[in-house]
Design a protein around this motif. Structure first.
Motif, PDB file in Angstrom:
ATOM      1  N   MET A 190      11.856 -19.818  -4.795  1.00  0.00           N
ATOM      2  CA  MET A 190      12.441 -19.307  -6.041  1.00  0.00           C
ATOM      3  C   MET A 190      13.824 -19.927  -6.289  1.00  0.00           C
ATOM      4  O   MET A 190      14.107 -20.424  -7.374  1.00  0.00           O
ATOM      5  CB  MET A 190      12.537 -17.774  -5.959  1.00  0.00           C
ATOM      6  N   THR A 191      14.635 -19.869  -5.199  1.00  0.00           N
ATOM      7  CA  THR A 191      15.987 -20.426  -5.322  1.00  0.00           C
ATOM      8  C   THR A 191      15.919 -21.929  -5.593  1.00  0.00           C
ATOM      9  O   THR A 191      16.639 -22.448  -6.434  1.00  0.00           O
ATOM     10  CB  THR A 191      16.795 -20.190  -4.021  1.00  0.00           C
ATOM     11  N   ASN A 192      15.010 -22.586  -4.882  1.00  0.00           N
ATOM     12  CA  ASN A 192      14.842 -24.027  -5.078  1.00  0.00           C
ATOM     13  C   ASN A 192      14.420 -24.349  -6.504  1.00  0.00           C
ATOM     14  O   ASN A 192      14.871 -25.342  -7.076  1.00  0.00           O
ATOM     15  CB  ASN A 192      13.802 -24.587  -4.096  1.00  0.00           C
ATOM     16  N   GLN A 193      13.555 -23.495  -7.030  1.00  0.00           N
ATOM     17  CA  GLN A 193      13.072 -23.729  -8.395  1.00  0.00           C
ATOM     18  C   GLN A 193      14.220 -23.590  -9.389  1.00  0.00           C
ATOM     19  O   GLN A 193      14.382 -24.412 -10.303  1.00  0.00           O
ATOM     20  CB  GLN A 193      11.962 -22.732  -8.719  1.00  0.00           C
ATOM     21  N   ILE A 194      15.034 -22.550  -9.176  1.00  0.00           N
ATOM     22  CA  ILE A 194      16.193 -22.340 -10.064  1.00  0.00           C
ATOM     23  C   ILE A 194      17.148 -23.533  -9.972  1.00  0.00           C
ATOM     24  O   ILE A 194      17.635 -24.049 -10.975  1.00  0.00           O
ATOM     25  CB  ILE A 194      16.926 -21.025  -9.708  1.00  0.00           C
ATOM     26  N   GLU A 195      17.379 -23.970  -8.729  1.00  0.00           N
ATOM     27  CA  GLU A 195      18.290 -25.113  -8.542  1.00  0.00           C
ATOM     28  C   GLU A 195      17.731 -26.369  -9.197  1.00  0.00           C
ATOM     29  O   GLU A 195      18.473 -27.155  -9.766  1.00  0.00           O
ATOM     30  CB  GLU A 195      18.535 -25.350  -7.050  1.00  0.00           C
ATOM     31  N   HIS A 196      16.439 -26.522  -9.075  1.00  0.00           N
ATOM     32  CA  HIS A 196      15.809 -27.706  -9.684  1.00  0.00           C
ATOM     33  C   HIS A 196      15.951 -27.658 -11.208  1.00  0.00           C
ATOM     34  O   HIS A 196      16.251 -28.676 -11.848  1.00  0.00           O
ATOM     35  CB  HIS A 196      14.338 -27.770  -9.283  1.00  0.00           C
ATOM     36  N   GLN A 197      15.744 -26.441 -11.775  1.00  0.00           N
ATOM     37  CA  GLN A 197      15.891 -26.285 -13.236  1.00  0.00           C
ATOM     38  C   GLN A 197      17.330 -26.574 -13.657  1.00  0.00           C
ATOM     39  O   GLN A 197      17.578 -27.255 -14.657  1.00  0.00           O
ATOM     40  CB  GLN A 197      15.500 -24.865 -13.644  1.00  0.00           C
ATOM     41  N   LEU A 198      18.255 -26.030 -12.863  1.00  0.00           N
ATOM     42  CA  LEU A 198      19.670 -26.269 -13.174  1.00  0.00           C
ATOM     43  C   LEU A 198      19.986 -27.760 -13.098  1.00  0.00           C
ATOM     44  O   LEU A 198      20.657 -28.317 -13.977  1.00  0.00           O
ATOM     45  CB  LEU A 198      20.552 -25.484 -12.197  1.00  0.00           C
ATOM     46  N   GLU A 199      19.474 -28.393 -12.060  1.00  0.00           N
ATOM     47  CA  GLU A 199      19.715 -29.828 -11.874  1.00  0.00           C
ATOM     48  C   GLU A 199      19.178 -30.625 -13.072  1.00  0.00           C
ATOM     49  O   GLU A 199      19.869 -31.512 -13.595  1.00  0.00           O
ATOM     50  CB  GLU A 199      19.009 -30.272 -10.593  1.00  0.00           C
ATOM     51  N   THR A 200      17.983 -30.277 -13.498  1.00  0.00           N
ATOM     52  CA  THR A 200      17.382 -30.988 -14.642  1.00  0.00           C
ATOM     53  C   THR A 200      18.207 -30.772 -15.911  1.00  0.00           C
ATOM     54  O   THR A 200      18.478 -31.717 -16.664  1.00  0.00           O
ATOM     55  CB  THR A 200      15.938 -30.481 -14.876  1.00  0.00           C
ATOM     56  N   ALA A 201      18.622 -29.516 -16.107  1.00  0.00           N
ATOM     57  CA  ALA A 201      19.422 -29.218 -17.308  1.00  0.00           C
ATOM     58  C   ALA A 201      20.756 -29.952 -17.271  1.00  0.00           C
ATOM     59  O   ALA A 201      21.217 -30.490 -18.288  1.00  0.00           O
ATOM     60  CB  ALA A 201      19.657 -27.718 -17.395  1.00  0.00           C
ATOM     61  N   LEU A 202      21.355 -29.987 -16.079  1.00  0.00           N
ATOM     62  CA  LEU A 202      22.639 -30.703 -15.939  1.00  0.00           C
ATOM     63  C   LEU A 202      22.458 -32.185 -16.256  1.00  0.00           C
ATOM     64  O   LEU A 202      23.261 -32.775 -16.978  1.00  0.00           O
ATOM     65  CB  LEU A 202      23.178 -30.552 -14.517  1.00  0.00           C
ATOM     66  N   GLN A 203      21.391 -32.743 -15.702  1.00  0.00           N
ATOM     67  CA  GLN A 203      21.132 -34.169 -15.951  1.00  0.00           C
ATOM     68  C   GLN A 203      20.987 -34.452 -17.439  1.00  0.00           C
ATOM     69  O   GLN A 203      21.568 -35.399 -17.966  1.00  0.00           O
ATOM     70  CB  GLN A 203      19.868 -34.614 -15.217  1.00  0.00           C
TER      71      GLN A 203
END
Lengths: 204, 120
Positions: free
Chosen positions: B1-14
């Motif tokens: 779950m945390t990884n998924q959130i981080e991945h979403q955040l990372e994509t949005a940041l990019q």
């Protein structure tokens, strides 16, 4: 300065056509064109000042061309970011000394001056969003900029290089002059901090 | 779950960071192009260009100093020679025979006076 890890990971020098295909550039001019805007925004986030960021990017370009133009195209990116980081650190050091010697300068030199700015110059390069989308994105970017500025320097460097530049852990380690483990740690901490700071960031 | 959130955040940041990059102000794009051209137009010999006049000036300074130094040397030699000559003169003036002559000078004056008195 040697790039042993990069050299090991990319054992042979790519010919021009292949470098163009893999890296997106094969000459120094193309490389600088690819990288300049990103580098400028990274420097601006780090310094909070347009002119200073421009100086840092220009100095970095000069040094790269002067010292490392004869290196292979694969080496340019880590070298350029290493130079950019060291120029940014130099700026912090000079600023710290200036603030100690001239304490009032910190109140006058922060931020960009809006005087004598032609409104045409402020026109963005590309308009592709509706006004609402543009406004939302601008707000998000402002918040993102503030949050990135709040990160410790090494975490910010790791975030910029890994997330924005899309560099591998190996390349980032070369650019930051540290181990791959340190890069992972800095990056992970940066993401954790950003997740807390950007709670209401709309990324769902 | 945390990884998924981080991945979403990372994509949005990019996405946002790339958007920021693409929306760079025209003025900054122009200045970056200028900076790039300036960096590329340097021929790598900027230091060599400055090196030759610096080396020339340094050599000229050394030669000038050396010239004055060696100019100074004969003058001091002349002084020594002069002082040696003076010493030789004084040695001549005060050698033993001359000293005796001066010591006997009073006697010769007295003798001359006596002879004049006797003849006169």
């Amino acid at each position: 300065m040697t790039l042993s890890i990069v050299e090991k990971s990319q054992a042979k020098e790519l010919p021009n056509e292949e470098a163009q295909k893999v890296l997106g550039y094969s000459s120094m001019e193309e490389f600088l064109k690819v990288i300049e805007r990103r580098a400028f925004h990274m420097a601006r986030m780090a310094t909070g000042n347009n002119d200073t960021a421009m100086d840092i990017v220009q100095d970095s370009m000069y040094k790269l061309v002067e010292k490392y133009a004869d290196r292979t195209a694969q080496e340019w990116k880590p070298l350029f970011y290493r130079i950019l980081n060291s120029k940014t650190i130099d700026y912090y050091r000079r600023k710290a000394v200036r603030d100690r010697v001239f304490p009032w300068s910190r109140y006058t030199s922060n931020g960009d001056s809006d005087q004598n700015v032609d409104i045409v110059d402020l026109t963005p390069g590309r308009i592709s969003d509706t006004p609402d989308e543009m406004l939302m994105r601008t707000q998000r970017i402002d918040k993102l900029t503030q949050s990135v500025n709040a990160l410790p320097r090494r975490q910010r460097e790791a975030l910029m290089l890994r997330c924005w530049e899309g560099m591998s852990t190996i390349e980032t380690a070369e650019a930051m002059k540290c181990s791959q483990g340190s890069v992972k740690t800095h990056y992970s901490r940066a993401m954790h901090t950003l997740r807390d700071l950007l709670e209401d960031y709309n990324y769902d | 779950m945390t990884n998924q959130i981080e991945h979403q955040l990372e994509t949005a940041l990019q996405q946002d960071l790339h958007h920021l990059e693409n929306e760079t102000e025209a003025r900054d794009v122009f200045r970056l192009a200028q900076a790039r051209n300036r960096a590329l137009s340097q021929n790598g010999s900027s230091r060599k260009k400055g090196f030759i006049p610096t080396l020339g000036a340094s050599l000229a300074s050394i030669l000038l100093v050396a010239f004055f130094f060696f100019q100074e040397a004969p003058v001091s030699l002349n002084n020594e020679t002069v002082s040696e000559l003076n010493r030789a003169d004084s040695a001549f003036e005060f050698d033993d025979e001359n000293v005796e002559l001066y010591e006997d000078l009073d006697f010769y004056y007295w003798l001359a006076d006596n002879e004049q008195g006797a003849t006169g």
